[in-house]
Design a protein around this motif. Structure first.
Motif: not given
Length: 186
Positions: A50, A69, A71-72, A75, A90, A92-93, A95, A128-129
């Motif tokens: 990003r 981006d 996450e927002g 894909w 990294y 981001w679940r 994905l 979350d991470f």
């Protein structure tokens, strides 16, 4: 190359499986420590991050650079498949299923990131991470797991701090259960 810019030892462990003419996705590639290493081995690399400024440092690498981006936005790599899908540091679940889908037949998922327990060592510290116990194994369901680790990694004193991590190396077999498939363990 500075010690912190060196490729992940987890990626290097599987390097015999990656070479010229293959394709690689380096997701959340940052400043490109893996992009340059993969390009040096002759892989065609799609580098996604990003941070446009970080990707700008890779203009001379010969990689396909994609500012996205993750996450927002949707894909960005729908229907694309890669011989190597690489993710380090990294998570981001949402994905995770997309990353598994992006592994081509005969291709590899090499993933390494922080896990629960790392919050006692530093950042990232938000749940979350941080992967839950066994979460990366579950995410790679449908691929053949070649190796998995979940534990504490010492720092090296040269820029890599101690960390609690999970790692997986998994393959999408060309023919499921092929007894001739050989995945050399280092």
């Amino acid at each position: 190359m500075t010690p912190t810019a060196a490729p992940s030892p987890w990626l290097l462990r599987w390097q015999r499986h990656f070479g010229a003419g293959q394709t690689a996705l380096d997701l959340a590639c940052g400043s490109g420590r893996h992009v340059r290493w993969l390009r040096g081995r002759g892989l065609q690399v799609c580098a996604v991050d990003r941070d446009a400024q970080a990707l700008a440092t890779l203009q001379d690498s010969g990689a396909e650079l994609l500012v996205a981006d993750l996450e927002g936005a949707p894909w960005p790599l729908t229907d694309r498949r890669f011989d190597l899908v690489l993710v380090t540091n990294y998570l981001w679940r949402p994905l995770l299923p997309r990353l598994v889908e992006a592994v081509a037949p005969g291709g590899w998922l090499v993933y390494e990131t922080f896990a629960d327990g790392h919050q006692l060592l530093g950042r990232p510290s938000r749940p979350d991470f941080l992967l839950r116990h066994g979460e990366l194994l579950e995410a790679a369901r449908g691929l053949r797991i070649v190796a998995y680790e979940d534990g504490f990694a010492d720092g090296d004193g040269a820029g890599v701090n101690p960390r609690q991590i999970q790692r997986v190396a998994a393959v999408r077999e060309r023919t499921p259960g092929d007894p001739q498939a050989r995945y050399h363990l280092p």
